[in-house]
Enzyme design. Structure first.
Site, PDB file in Angstrom:
ATOM      1  N   ASP A 196       0.772  -1.181  -0.016  1.00  0.00           N
ATOM      2  CA  ASP A 196      -0.052  -0.107   0.110  1.00  0.00           C
ATOM      3  C   ASP A 196       0.841   1.291   0.076  1.00  0.00           C
ATOM      4  O   ASP A 196       2.031   1.296   0.705  1.00  0.00           O
ATOM      5  CB  ASP A 196      -1.003  -0.011   1.304  1.00  0.00           C
TER       6      ASP A 196
ATOM      7  N   ASP B 108      -0.210   4.835   0.563  1.00  0.00           N
ATOM      8  CA  ASP B 108      -0.714   6.081   1.661  1.00  0.00           C
ATOM      9  C   ASP B 108      -0.699   5.479   2.845  1.00  0.00           C
ATOM     10  O   ASP B 108      -1.343   4.172   3.320  1.00  0.00           O
ATOM     11  CB  ASP B 108      -2.049   6.595   1.122  1.00  0.00           C
TER      12      ASP B 108
END
Length: 259
Positions: A175, A177
């Site tokens: 991921d 963010d």
């Protein structure tokens, strides 16, 4: 005069992507004398490609009519030419057999196999003709306009799997963010600009401010030796590729570790 030929019923060849269609002399027209073939067996044809040049057989007492060009209304490969030069072709007779292209690879509406522009296919009466394309799968993150068929996708998937086995790696989804980076639209003027990447995704878009999380660079360098890394985000595709480029720049140009 140019005249599209009519397609008759086709006999299906082996596999879903091989449909052979009969191209016929237009029904209701006068008999035609075959003057010249414009294609050979094995040639690629598109919609409106000229297949043959013919001369209408004039009725008794009539002057010689202008030559006519018989065109294909399908894209594909010519498999058979059904006639001899000088032969009189009756209306509705088969003049050629074309194995239709299934358009398995399409880039921005253009078939990579036969070259047909699938966005501009028009039938004789001007209505949009819906082409049959098997390209329904987007395979490349950075090129969403490139579509391939499910068969092509499965083949590419097998090749990717074999490549990972040879490299003795697994795929790791990371991921972006709040895992690798922090991005915000609010920039504090009192905050140091060191290590902050400022960018816009387009004219009129808000300015974004991104900073790598602590030890991000070290993590990526170590984990890239064990895995093939792919990143995902709830942001836009452009945002993902912009951040991926920033991560690669921070790691250096010696190797690529993100996909």
């Amino acid at each position: 005069m140019e005249e599209p030929a009519d397609s008759g019923g086709g006999a299906a060849a082996e596999g879903p992507a091989a449909q052979v269609t009969e191209i016929r002399c237009p029904a209701g027209a006068r008999p035609l004398r075959l003057l010249e073939w414009k294609v050979k067996p094995g040639a690629l044809v598109n919609v409106d490609s000229v297949i043959a040049v013919c001369a209408p057989i004039p009725a008794e007492g009539e002057c010689r009519a202008a030559e006519r060009k018989l065109k294909s209304d399908r894209a594909g490969v010519v498999r058979e030419l059904c006639g001899q030069l000088g032969q009189v072709i009756a209306p509705g007779s088969v003049i050629a057999k074309v194995e239709e292209c299934s358009h398995p690879i399409v880039m921005k509406g253009l078939c990579a196999e036969c070259g047909q522009d699938l966005t501009q296919l028009q039938s004789k009466n001007g209505r949009q003709q819906a082409p049959i394309s098997t390209a329904t799968v987007s395979m490349v993150h950075s090129v969403p306009e490139l579509m391939v068929s499910s068969e092509q996708a499965e083949q590419l998937g097998r090749e990717d799997q074999q490549r990972l086995h040879r490299n003795r790696k697994l795929v790791l989804m990371v991921d972006l963010d709040q895992t690798l980076i922090h991005t915000t639209e609010q920039h504090c003027q009192r905050m140091s600009n060191k290590g902050i990447f400022h960018f816009q995704l387009g004219r009129g878009e808000p300015m974004l401010h991104t900073r790598l999380r602590p030890h991000c660079k070290d993590f990526l360098e170590k984990i890239a030796k064990l895995y093939e890394l792919h990143v995902f985000t709830f942001g836009s595709r452009l945002y993902a590729h912009t951040i991926a480029g920033t991560l690669l720049h921070n790691k250096g140009s010696s190797s690529t570790f993100l996909n």
